[in-house]
Design a protein around this motif. Structure first.
Motif, PDB file in Angstrom:
ATOM      1  N   GLU A   7       0.359   4.583  -0.344  1.00 50.61           N
ATOM      2  CA  GLU A   7      -0.205   5.426  -0.615  1.00 50.61           C
ATOM      3  C   GLU A   7      -1.517   5.294  -1.499  1.00 50.61           C
ATOM      4  OE1 GLU A   7       0.373   8.933   0.690  1.00 50.61           O
ATOM      5  OE2 GLU A   7       1.262   6.787   1.995  1.00 50.61           O
ATOM      6  N   ARG A   8      -1.328   4.543  -3.340  1.00 44.41           N
ATOM      7  CA  ARG A   8      -2.269   3.974  -3.618  1.00 44.41           C
ATOM      8  C   ARG A   8      -3.247   3.503  -3.428  1.00 44.41           C
ATOM      9  NH1 ARG A   8       0.847   0.632  -7.887  1.00 44.41           N
ATOM     10  NH2 ARG A   8      -0.967   0.318  -8.440  1.00 44.41           N
ATOM     11  N   VAL A   9      -3.263   2.243  -2.269  1.00 40.78           N
ATOM     12  CA  VAL A   9      -4.137   1.853  -1.835  1.00 40.78           C
ATOM     13  C   VAL A   9      -4.993   3.081  -0.542  1.00 40.78           C
ATOM     14  CG1 VAL A   9      -4.687   0.472   0.201  1.00 40.78           C
ATOM     15  CG2 VAL A   9      -3.160  -0.567  -1.437  1.00 40.78           C
ATOM     16  N   ASP A  11      -5.147   6.129  -1.041  1.00 40.18           N
ATOM     17  CA  ASP A  11      -6.229   7.368  -2.050  1.00 40.18           C
ATOM     18  C   ASP A  11      -7.643   6.579  -2.862  1.00 40.18           C
ATOM     19  OD1 ASP A  11      -4.351   8.650  -1.484  1.00 40.18           O
ATOM     20  OD2 ASP A  11      -2.819   8.855  -3.703  1.00 40.18           O
ATOM     21  N   ALA A  12      -6.874   5.680  -3.137  1.00 35.65           N
ATOM     22  CA  ALA A  12      -8.487   4.417  -3.301  1.00 35.65           C
ATOM     23  C   ALA A  12      -9.449   4.070  -2.635  1.00 35.65           C
ATOM     24  CB  ALA A  12      -7.671   2.953  -3.910  1.00 35.65           C
ATOM     25  N   SER A  13      -9.053   4.008  -0.806  1.00 44.55           N
ATOM     26  CA  SER A  13     -10.196   3.902   0.088  1.00 44.55           C
ATOM     27  C   SER A  13     -10.507   5.470   0.334  1.00 44.55           C
ATOM     28  CB  SER A  13      -9.429   3.647   1.208  1.00 44.55           C
ATOM     29  OG  SER A  13      -8.274   2.518   0.699  1.00 44.55           O
ATOM     30  N   VAL A  14      -9.978   6.220   0.008  1.00 45.08           N
ATOM     31  CA  VAL A  14     -10.772   7.881   0.171  1.00 45.08           C
ATOM     32  C   VAL A  14     -11.438   7.603  -0.890  1.00 45.08           C
ATOM     33  CG1 VAL A  14     -10.388  10.508  -0.430  1.00 45.08           C
ATOM     34  CG2 VAL A  14      -8.554   8.912   1.453  1.00 45.08           C
ATOM     35  N   GLN A  15     -11.327   7.353  -2.879  1.00 48.92           N
ATOM     36  CA  GLN A  15     -12.103   7.603  -3.376  1.00 48.92           C
ATOM     37  C   GLN A  15     -13.315   6.691  -3.576  1.00 48.92           C
ATOM     38  OE1 GLN A  15     -10.968   5.933  -6.983  1.00 48.92           O
ATOM     39  NE2 GLN A  15     -11.698   7.810  -8.693  1.00 48.92           N
ATOM     40  N   VAL A  36      -4.162  -2.985  -7.776  1.00 45.33           N
ATOM     41  CA  VAL A  36      -3.063  -4.073  -8.021  1.00 45.33           C
ATOM     42  C   VAL A  36      -3.979  -5.447  -7.802  1.00 45.33           C
ATOM     43  CG1 VAL A  36      -1.319  -1.841  -6.571  1.00 45.33           C
ATOM     44  CG2 VAL A  36      -3.462  -3.026  -5.972  1.00 45.33           C
ATOM     45  N   SER A  37      -2.985  -5.777  -6.718  1.00 44.80           N
ATOM     46  CA  SER A  37      -3.802  -7.511  -7.186  1.00 44.80           C
ATOM     47  C   SER A  37      -4.607  -7.635  -5.747  1.00 44.80           C
ATOM     48  CB  SER A  37      -2.602  -8.787  -6.828  1.00 44.80           C
ATOM     49  OG  SER A  37      -1.953  -8.391  -5.958  1.00 44.80           O
ATOM     50  N   HIS A  38      -6.231  -8.483  -5.889  1.00 40.12           N
ATOM     51  CA  HIS A  38      -6.275  -8.249  -4.155  1.00 40.12           C
ATOM     52  C   HIS A  38      -6.108  -8.744  -3.205  1.00 40.12           C
ATOM     53  CE1 HIS A  38      -7.058 -12.239  -5.555  1.00 40.12           C
ATOM     54  NE2 HIS A  38      -6.922 -12.508  -4.015  1.00 40.12           N
ATOM     55  N   GLN A  39      -4.153  -9.306  -3.010  1.00 47.11           N
ATOM     56  CA  GLN A  39      -3.557  -9.466  -2.062  1.00 47.11           C
ATOM     57  C   GLN A  39      -2.759  -8.299  -1.875  1.00 47.11           C
ATOM     58  OE1 GLN A  39      -3.643 -11.751   0.343  1.00 47.11           O
ATOM     59  NE2 GLN A  39      -5.643 -12.147  -0.854  1.00 47.11           N
ATOM     60  N   ALA A  40      -2.011  -7.019  -2.968  1.00 43.36           N
ATOM     61  CA  ALA A  40      -1.175  -6.636  -3.011  1.00 43.36           C
ATOM     62  C   ALA A  40      -2.113  -5.740  -1.693  1.00 43.36           C
ATOM     63  CB  ALA A  40      -1.060  -5.619  -3.715  1.00 43.36           C
ATOM     64  N   PRO A  41      -2.984  -4.820  -0.910  1.00 47.44           N
ATOM     65  CA  PRO A  41      -3.217  -4.167   0.022  1.00 47.44           C
ATOM     66  C   PRO A  41      -3.088  -4.678   1.356  1.00 47.44           C
ATOM     67  CG  PRO A  41      -4.685  -3.741  -1.150  1.00 47.44           C
ATOM     68  CD  PRO A  41      -4.115  -5.577  -2.151  1.00 47.44           C
ATOM     69  N   TYR A  42      -3.052  -5.915   1.626  1.00 45.89           N
ATOM     70  CA  TYR A  42      -2.367  -7.145   2.504  1.00 45.89           C
ATOM     71  C   TYR A  42      -1.155  -6.498   2.870  1.00 45.89           C
ATOM     72  CZ  TYR A  42      -6.870  -9.293   2.701  1.00 45.89           C
ATOM     73  OH  TYR A  42      -8.421  -8.821   2.184  1.00 45.89           O
TER      74      TYR A  42
END
Length: 190
Positions: A7-9, A11-15, A36-42
């Motif tokens: 959800e955080r990913v 929401d950040a994408s929409v923003q 989050v870390s740059h790998q977390a969205p994966y």
């Protein structure tokens, strides 16, 4: 925690899309904004296309839920008008989702069937109402044309209010809402 990360990913994408456009969407910047870390969205998304597909799915799901709520009470004509107003209101309240949802080149249906299914759910509301208005004996071709006609009206109105000349002519608030209601009422009087 993992659902929260997803959800955080999103929401950040929409923003990010709202601020920088779709071209500004990057996995690294999404991660930074989500904290989050740059790998977390994966962990949830293989690439940017997967994020966009998830946003399309979420957008259609939100729209379908609102349309389903709007179709619950009243005559078929009243519900059809209310569903049309709901569609336009959604576009104005959620422009990032609305602009992504109707760009088929962004979401491969074979790779992301859930996004297509969510779109079908929203479209089914309109089909049910038109079927009810026209009756079971109506010609199927005529029903299809009526579905297209109603969808074209609300989608065109939403687009003109969001990105077209009506955006500047009619400010947000009562004037815009009254105009939408007037257009839908005139259309349904036919």
């Amino acid at each position: 925690m993992t659902a929260d990360l997803k959800e955080r990913v999103l929401d950040a994408s929409v923003q990010l899309i709202q601020e920088a456009g779709l071209g500004g969407l990057s996995m690294r910047e999404v991660a930074r904004r989500a904290g989050v870390s740059h790998q977390a969205p994966y962990h949830h998304f293989t690439d940017k296309a997967a994020i966009v597909a998830a946003l399309v799915e979420r957008g259609f799901t939100l729209l379908a839920e609102r349309m389903e709520a709007a179709e619950r009470t009243g005559t078929a004509a009243q519900r059809l008008r209310r569903v049309g107003r709901t569609y336009v209101d959604f576009a104005l309240e959620q422009p990032v989702y609305f602009r992504l949802m109707f760009r088929p080149e962004l979401t491969d249906p074979e790779r992301f069937p859930a996004a297509e299914a969510a779109g079908g759910r929203a479209f089914a509301v309109l089909e049910r109402l038109v079927d009810e208005v026209t009756g079971p004996q109506a010609d199927p071709g005529r029903k299809d044309a009526m579905v297209t006609m109603h969808w074209s009206l609300v989608h065109g109105l939403a687009t003109l209010l969001l990105d077209g000349p009506l955006a500047s002519e009619l400010g947000p608030g009562v004037t815009r809402g009254r105009h939408v209601d007037d257009v839908l009422s005139l259309f349904l009087e036919r």
